[in-house]
Enzyme design. Structure first.
Site, PDB file in Angstrom:
ATOM      1  CG  ASP A  43      -2.030   0.995   1.160  1.00  0.00           C
ATOM      2  OD1 ASP A  43      -2.342   1.459   0.047  1.00  0.00           O
ATOM      3  OD2 ASP A  43      -2.593   1.326   2.213  1.00  0.00           O
ATOM      4  NE  ARG A  52      -1.704   6.531   0.967  1.00  0.00           N
ATOM      5  CZ  ARG A  52      -1.954   5.663   1.931  1.00  0.00           C
ATOM      6  NH1 ARG A  52      -1.983   6.067   3.191  1.00  0.00           N
ATOM      7  NH2 ARG A  52      -2.179   4.403   1.643  1.00  0.00           N
ATOM      8  CD1 TRP A  53       7.602   6.445  -2.020  1.00  0.00           C
ATOM      9  CD2 TRP A  53       7.272   6.737  -4.216  1.00  0.00           C
ATOM     10  NE1 TRP A  53       8.828   6.448  -2.627  1.00  0.00           N
ATOM     11  CE2 TRP A  53       8.655   6.626  -3.976  1.00  0.00           C
ATOM     12  CE3 TRP A  53       6.823   6.924  -5.513  1.00  0.00           C
ATOM     13  CZ2 TRP A  53       9.597   6.695  -5.006  1.00  0.00           C
ATOM     14  CZ3 TRP A  53       7.760   7.007  -6.542  1.00  0.00           C
ATOM     15  CH2 TRP A  53       9.132   6.888  -6.282  1.00  0.00           C
ATOM     16  CG  HIS A 102       0.636   2.222  -9.691  1.00  0.00           C
ATOM     17  ND1 HIS A 102       0.229   1.799  -8.449  1.00  0.00           N
ATOM     18  CD2 HIS A 102      -0.373   3.008 -10.168  1.00  0.00           C
ATOM     19  CE1 HIS A 102      -0.963   2.298  -8.175  1.00  0.00           C
ATOM     20  NE2 HIS A 102      -1.353   3.036  -9.202  1.00  0.00           N
ATOM     21  CB  SER A 152     -12.345  -8.224  -6.437  1.00  0.00           C
ATOM     22  OG  SER A 152     -12.567  -8.205  -5.042  1.00  0.00           O
ATOM     23  CD  GLU A 153     -12.977  -5.280  -2.815  1.00  0.00           C
ATOM     24  OE1 GLU A 153     -11.753  -5.528  -2.870  1.00  0.00           O
ATOM     25  OE2 GLU A 153     -13.822  -6.105  -2.422  1.00  0.00           O
ATOM     26  CG  LEU A 166       9.729 -17.334  -2.692  1.00  0.00           C
ATOM     27  CD1 LEU A 166       9.368 -17.212  -1.218  1.00  0.00           C
ATOM     28  CD2 LEU A 166      10.291 -16.012  -3.209  1.00  0.00           C
ATOM     29  NE  ARG A 200      -3.284  -1.279   4.204  1.00  0.00           N
ATOM     30  CZ  ARG A 200      -4.516  -1.286   3.749  1.00  0.00           C
ATOM     31  NH1 ARG A 200      -5.391  -2.167   4.225  1.00  0.00           N
ATOM     32  NH2 ARG A 200      -4.901  -0.442   2.812  1.00  0.00           N
ATOM     33  NE  ARG A 241      -8.496   0.534   4.867  1.00  0.00           N
ATOM     34  CZ  ARG A 241      -7.946   1.746   4.938  1.00  0.00           C
ATOM     35  NH1 ARG A 241      -7.695   2.284   6.114  1.00  0.00           N
ATOM     36  NH2 ARG A 241      -7.658   2.426   3.852  1.00  0.00           N
TER      37      ARG A 241
END
Length: 252
Positions: free
Chosen positions: A26, A30-31, A43, A72-73, A137, A194, A200
């Site tokens: 996440d 903002r970065w 991204h 999915s959101e 891995l 996170r 959350r």
């Protein structure tokens, strides 16, 4: 409690690693915003963080790494941003697959396959098929993924087994349900990280994270790498996992 120890040259070694680390990546937007850059730049920098993190996971002997790449959101985002994210995913597979395979990395992709274009599906299938026997891995990418959708699909699979007479309702156990999930072949995450300061789960691995240790870092995802992964693992190793019971050393 595990801790880091000093190597012969006096440098702190990495803490003992958990078996399965899951990460909600996440903070790309903002970065970028804090640097006066477009969201696409965030991204793109986030993909570099993925590469650093996969490399660090291999070096730290973490058997399983699961990354929440596209929920999915996320389809509610602007179309141009979605197209850019899809392009990044395709370029990552095309550009990194050979190296991942050479490094003995097994790739899994979990999530709903609907709404994904055929080119992407073909690339995903190629990556999974090529690396299916690798053992160093297991890199799981949660793509077009939502935990509620995953749980619903698992329930539908079990309902189909009941309807076909392969299973009775009374025979359904926690293990039946676990194996019906997208992650059925994986151990549950020991630690979920996170980034970006949010606290959350955002519909990520809800069933699997019942006893997972949660670590929240203020750093944005594009700044993530080996150092922050070790910081999170150090937090993990400072905790005592009880799974609903008492500590083993307790006399209560």
């Amino acid at each position: 409690m595990a801790d880091r120890s000093k190597s012969p040259d006096g440098v702190l070694s990495a803490p003992l690693s958990p078996r399965h680390v899951a990460i909600i990546m996440d903070g790309n937007g903002r970065w970028a915003a804090e640097r006066g850059l477009p969201r696409a730049a965030g991204h793109k920098a986030g993909v570099e963080a993925v590469r650093r993190t996969v490399k660090a996971a291999i070096e730290l002997s973490i058997p399983c790494l699961t990354l929440y790449s596209f929920s999915s959101e996320n389809w509610s985002r602007p179309r141009d941003e979605i197209d850019y994210l899809m392009g990044l995913m395709k370029r990552f597979i095309r550009g990194d697959l050979a190296e991942l395979h050479q490094n003995n990395v097994k790739i899994l992709v979990i999530g709903e396959r609907s709404d994904i274009d055929q080119e992407m599906l073909a690339l995903i299938d190629e990556a999974c098929d090529l690396t299916r026997d690798n053992t160093r891995l297991t890199l799981t990418i949660a793509f077009n993924y939502g935990a509620r959708n995953e749980i619903t699909r698992a329930a539908q699979r079990l309902a189909e087994d009941v309807a076909a007479g392969r299973l009775s309702p009374s025979e359904i156990t926690v293990d039946h349900f676990r194996l019906a999930l997208d992650t059925g072949d994986l151990p549950d995450p020991d630690m979920l990280i996170r980034t970006s300061g949010e606290r959350r789960l955002s519909n990520f691995l809800l069933w699997q994270s019942a006893y997972t240790e949660l670590v929240f870092l203020d750093a944005y995802w594009p700044d993530f790498g080996r150092e922050l992964l070790i910081e999170a693992i150090t937090q993990y190793n400072s905790r005592e996992r009880r799974f609903g019971g008492l500590p083993s050393r307790s006399t209560a």
